[in-house]
Motif scaffolding. Structure first.
Motif, PDB file in Angstrom:
ATOM      1  N   ILE A 101      -4.656 -45.855  47.671  1.00  0.00           N
ATOM      2  CA  ILE A 101      -4.925 -45.006  46.795  1.00  0.00           C
ATOM      3  C   ILE A 101      -6.588 -45.060  46.664  1.00  0.00           C
ATOM      4  CG2 ILE A 101      -4.640 -44.121  44.484  1.00  0.00           C
ATOM      5  CD1 ILE A 101      -1.970 -45.181  44.280  1.00  0.00           C
ATOM      6  N   GLN A 102      -7.255 -43.979  46.839  1.00  0.00           N
ATOM      7  CA  GLN A 102      -8.856 -44.012  46.529  1.00  0.00           C
ATOM      8  C   GLN A 102      -9.131 -42.656  46.160  1.00  0.00           C
ATOM      9  OE1 GLN A 102      -9.817 -46.027  50.331  1.00  0.00           O
ATOM     10  NE2 GLN A 102      -9.705 -43.926  51.355  1.00  0.00           N
ATOM     11  N   PHE A 103     -10.189 -42.745  45.682  1.00  0.00           N
ATOM     12  CA  PHE A 103     -10.987 -41.421  45.185  1.00  0.00           C
ATOM     13  C   PHE A 103     -12.478 -41.175  45.617  1.00  0.00           C
ATOM     14  CE2 PHE A 103      -8.347 -43.498  41.985  1.00  0.00           C
ATOM     15  CZ  PHE A 103      -7.103 -42.927  41.980  1.00  0.00           C
ATOM     16  N   HIS A 104     -12.847 -39.936  45.735  1.00  0.00           N
ATOM     17  CA  HIS A 104     -14.213 -39.892  46.071  1.00  0.00           C
ATOM     18  C   HIS A 104     -14.735 -39.064  44.891  1.00  0.00           C
ATOM     19  CE1 HIS A 104     -12.925 -40.989  50.159  1.00  0.00           C
ATOM     20  NE2 HIS A 104     -14.276 -41.248  50.312  1.00  0.00           N
ATOM     21  N   HIS A 105     -15.508 -39.528  44.132  1.00  0.00           N
ATOM     22  CA  HIS A 105     -15.940 -38.681  42.917  1.00  0.00           C
ATOM     23  C   HIS A 105     -17.454 -38.951  43.094  1.00  0.00           C
ATOM     24  CE1 HIS A 105     -12.007 -38.240  41.451  1.00  0.00           C
ATOM     25  NE2 HIS A 105     -11.611 -39.463  40.962  1.00  0.00           N
ATOM     26  N   LYS A 106     -18.080 -37.626  43.009  1.00  0.00           N
ATOM     27  CA  LYS A 106     -19.657 -37.696  42.936  1.00  0.00           C
ATOM     28  C   LYS A 106     -20.308 -38.504  44.186  1.00  0.00           C
ATOM     29  CE  LYS A 106     -22.191 -38.031  39.407  1.00  0.00           C
ATOM     30  NZ  LYS A 106     -22.788 -38.345  37.950  1.00  0.00           N
ATOM     31  N   GLY A 107     -19.472 -38.468  45.212  1.00  0.00           N
ATOM     32  CA  GLY A 107     -19.890 -39.017  46.428  1.00  0.00           C
ATOM     33  C   GLY A 107     -19.638 -40.496  46.750  1.00  0.00           C
ATOM     34  N   LEU A 143     -10.160 -47.134  36.145  1.00  0.00           N
ATOM     35  CA  LEU A 143      -9.416 -46.549  37.306  1.00  0.00           C
ATOM     36  C   LEU A 143      -8.466 -45.582  36.739  1.00  0.00           C
ATOM     37  CD1 LEU A 143      -8.427 -50.257  39.051  1.00  0.00           C
ATOM     38  CD2 LEU A 143      -9.962 -48.364  39.878  1.00  0.00           C
ATOM     39  N   ALA A 144      -7.987 -45.579  35.436  1.00  0.00           N
ATOM     40  CA  ALA A 144      -7.197 -44.493  34.828  1.00  0.00           C
ATOM     41  C   ALA A 144      -7.844 -43.165  34.798  1.00  0.00           C
ATOM     42  CB  ALA A 144      -6.746 -45.039  33.560  1.00  0.00           C
ATOM     43  N   VAL A 145      -9.023 -43.160  34.245  1.00  0.00           N
ATOM     44  CA  VAL A 145      -9.951 -42.191  34.467  1.00  0.00           C
ATOM     45  C   VAL A 145     -10.097 -41.402  35.737  1.00  0.00           C
ATOM     46  CG1 VAL A 145     -12.337 -41.029  33.778  1.00  0.00           C
ATOM     47  CG2 VAL A 145     -11.070 -42.726  32.176  1.00  0.00           C
ATOM     48  N   ALA A 146     -10.343 -42.330  36.809  1.00  0.00           N
ATOM     49  CA  ALA A 146     -10.417 -42.036  38.157  1.00  0.00           C
ATOM     50  C   ALA A 146      -9.226 -41.211  38.663  1.00  0.00           C
ATOM     51  CB  ALA A 146     -10.877 -43.080  39.018  1.00  0.00           C
ATOM     52  N   GLN A 147      -8.150 -41.875  38.287  1.00  0.00           N
ATOM     53  CA  GLN A 147      -6.802 -41.130  38.672  1.00  0.00           C
ATOM     54  C   GLN A 147      -6.896 -39.807  38.007  1.00  0.00           C
ATOM     55  OE1 GLN A 147      -4.580 -41.313  41.147  1.00  0.00           O
ATOM     56  NE2 GLN A 147      -3.506 -43.069  40.542  1.00  0.00           N
ATOM     57  N   LYS A 153      -8.444 -32.420  39.822  1.00  0.00           N
ATOM     58  CA  LYS A 153      -9.220 -31.909  40.868  1.00  0.00           C
ATOM     59  C   LYS A 153      -8.112 -31.263  41.941  1.00  0.00           C
ATOM     60  CE  LYS A 153     -13.484 -34.604  41.503  1.00  0.00           C
ATOM     61  NZ  LYS A 153     -14.190 -35.253  42.057  1.00  0.00           N
ATOM     62  N   LYS A 154      -7.106 -31.956  42.037  1.00  0.00           N
ATOM     63  CA  LYS A 154      -5.824 -31.650  42.891  1.00  0.00           C
ATOM     64  C   LYS A 154      -4.869 -30.486  42.000  1.00  0.00           C
ATOM     65  CE  LYS A 154      -6.054 -35.509  45.807  1.00  0.00           C
ATOM     66  NZ  LYS A 154      -5.622 -36.736  46.332  1.00  0.00           N
ATOM     67  N   ARG A 155      -5.022 -30.244  41.035  1.00  0.00           N
ATOM     68  CA  ARG A 155      -4.318 -29.190  40.172  1.00  0.00           C
ATOM     69  C   ARG A 155      -2.819 -29.756  40.060  1.00  0.00           C
ATOM     70  NH1 ARG A 155      -5.288 -23.320  42.017  1.00  0.00           N
ATOM     71  NH2 ARG A 155      -4.022 -22.752  40.295  1.00  0.00           N
ATOM     72  N   ASP A 193     -18.613 -42.058  29.135  1.00  0.00           N
ATOM     73  CA  ASP A 193     -19.536 -42.850  30.303  1.00  0.00           C
ATOM     74  C   ASP A 193     -18.604 -42.820  31.516  1.00  0.00           C
ATOM     75  OD1 ASP A 193     -21.539 -43.276  28.587  1.00  0.00           O
ATOM     76  OD2 ASP A 193     -20.902 -45.223  28.046  1.00  0.00           O
ATOM     77  N   ALA A 194     -17.342 -42.893  31.439  1.00  0.00           N
ATOM     78  CA  ALA A 194     -16.537 -43.135  32.554  1.00  0.00           C
ATOM     79  C   ALA A 194     -16.151 -41.526  33.277  1.00  0.00           C
ATOM     80  CB  ALA A 194     -15.043 -43.366  32.439  1.00  0.00           C
ATOM     81  N   LEU A 195     -16.295 -40.461  32.351  1.00  0.00           N
ATOM     82  CA  LEU A 195     -16.492 -39.113  32.903  1.00  0.00           C
ATOM     83  C   LEU A 195     -17.715 -38.663  33.535  1.00  0.00           C
ATOM     84  CD1 LEU A 195     -14.649 -37.254  29.806  1.00  0.00           C
ATOM     85  CD2 LEU A 195     -13.713 -37.452  32.258  1.00  0.00           C
ATOM     86  N   TYR A 196     -18.755 -39.250  33.058  1.00  0.00           N
ATOM     87  CA  TYR A 196     -20.080 -38.970  33.694  1.00  0.00           C
ATOM     88  C   TYR A 196     -20.153 -39.732  34.858  1.00  0.00           C
ATOM     89  CZ  TYR A 196     -21.189 -36.533  29.165  1.00  0.00           C
ATOM     90  OH  TYR A 196     -21.404 -35.635  28.099  1.00  0.00           O
ATOM     91  N   ASP A 197     -19.526 -40.700  35.106  1.00  0.00           N
ATOM     92  CA  ASP A 197     -19.771 -41.571  36.267  1.00  0.00           C
ATOM     93  C   ASP A 197     -18.788 -40.969  37.313  1.00  0.00           C
ATOM     94  OD1 ASP A 197     -21.069 -43.716  37.535  1.00  0.00           O
ATOM     95  OD2 ASP A 197     -19.174 -44.949  37.492  1.00  0.00           O
ATOM     96  N   MET A 198     -17.896 -39.961  37.142  1.00  0.00           N
ATOM     97  CA  MET A 198     -17.135 -39.288  38.137  1.00  0.00           C
ATOM     98  C   MET A 198     -17.356 -37.835  38.402  1.00  0.00           C
ATOM     99  SD  MET A 198     -13.741 -41.482  37.259  1.00  0.00           S
ATOM    100  CE  MET A 198     -13.803 -43.252  36.763  1.00  0.00           C
TER     101      MET A 198
END
Length: 317
Positions: A101-107, A143-147, A153-155, A193-198
């Motif tokens: 499980i991995q995510f791409h947020h803001k590159g 990690l929870a915010v990233a998820q 994003k994936k609706r 802060d977590a939101l703005y990071d992603m």
């Protein structure tokens, strides 16, 4: 997708509550949009979407919802398809593959950096409620915010709700400057802060304005039913028994809930018991609820943070 037609009225049939939630959108935004855009009136009864108004407006609105419903059903079928013929794996050792499980947020690539973190992310996918307990710096909330952002994003959900108990840790709210929002905002700052990071700043502002992302104190959750949402309660160790019960019972249809906390840093006044500590006993063995535990070995902040945690664990006053 049968429909009955008559001048100025059409009925779209749905199959389930989950389908209705996806079609209506976060906070019924699709219904409101269609009413304003096509000048029609919309009501929902017994898995039926009833559209009334001028013949032309009804036709346009009906077509709009047909397209939305088709997209939703295709997306639902894609999610149900098996990704592999191999059985699903549980990550249980340090040599396990952490790229599941991995995510791409803001590159940026965001993924688990320890086996426990990987198990945590898998637990979120597999369970409706996950409680993650561990010391500072272990990535519980990040990690929870990233998820959650990935689900948005994936609706897979229509909105993200982030909340924290506003506990006075060493300072009285009454003595802090500003109105209520200004006093509470510092408690919620780590979530922003977590939101703005992603997400880009403008995207966060847009989502907040439209109610797609909500950041609010725990007290604002009372009396609500949180459906079609990815919900995160941060600093769960600072909830009381009643607050934890209240929050857990907010869970609605097609939602996922993650609670994070560090039970070594409890700021509740007057020696009150932590709701996060209590619920480990109360909810033990309840199917669909998973407890995850991170340790200092999972710390991803400055290398000294691990040493600080260990030093405090050893200290006997």
């Amino acid at each position: 997708m049968g429909a009955k037609s008559e001048p100025g009225k059409k009925i779209l049939k749905l199959n389930s509550d989950e389908e209705a939630i996806r079609l209506f959108g976060s906070l019924d935004e699709n219904l409101r949009f269609a009413e304003e855009q096509f000048k029609v009136k919309i009501s929902a009864q017994n898995y039926r979407l009833i559209i009334t108004g001028s013949k032309n407006g009804v036709e346009q609105a009906f077509e709009f919802f047909q397209e939305k419903l088709a997209e939703s059903r295709v997306g639902s079928r894609e999610e149900e398809k098996p990704k592999s013929t191999a059985p699903a794996k549980h990550v249980t050792d340090s040599g396990a593959n952490l790229d599941n499980i991995q995510f791409h947020h803001k590159g940026k690539l965001i993924r688990a950096k320890s086996s426990h973190q990987s198990e945590y992310l898998e637990a979120i996918v597999r369970n409706d409620i996950v409680m993650c307990i561990g010391p500072a710096g272990t990535g519980k909330t990040y990690l929870a915010v990233a998820q959650a952002v990935d689900y948005l994003k994936k609706r897979k959900v229509g909105r993200v709700i982030l909340t924290r108990p506003a506990v006075e840790a060493g300072e009285s709210l009454g003595f802090l400057p500003g109105d209520l929002y200004a006093k509470i905002n510092p408690y919620l700052r780590p979530l922003y802060d977590a939101l703005y990071d992603m997400l880009e700043y403008d995207d966060v502002a847009k989502y907040l304005e439209r109610g797609i992302i909500e950041v609010a104190p725990l007290a604002y959750m009372r009396g609500r039913t949180l459906s079609d949402a990815f919900i995160i309660l941060d600093e769960g160790q600072n909830t009381t028994h009643d607050q934890m019960k209240m929050f857990l019972t907010r869970l609605g249809i097609a939602s996922k809930l993650v609670i994070t906390g560090d039970i070594t840093q409890i700021d509740l006044p007057g020696g009150k018991k932590s709701g996060l500590i209590e619920c480990q006993k109360i909810l033990k063995g309840v199917k669909g609820i998973n407890f995850m535990y991170l340790t200092e070995s999972d710390v991803v902040r400055h290398a000294l943070v691990k040493d600080i945690i260990r030093a405090y664990d050893r200290y006997v006053p």
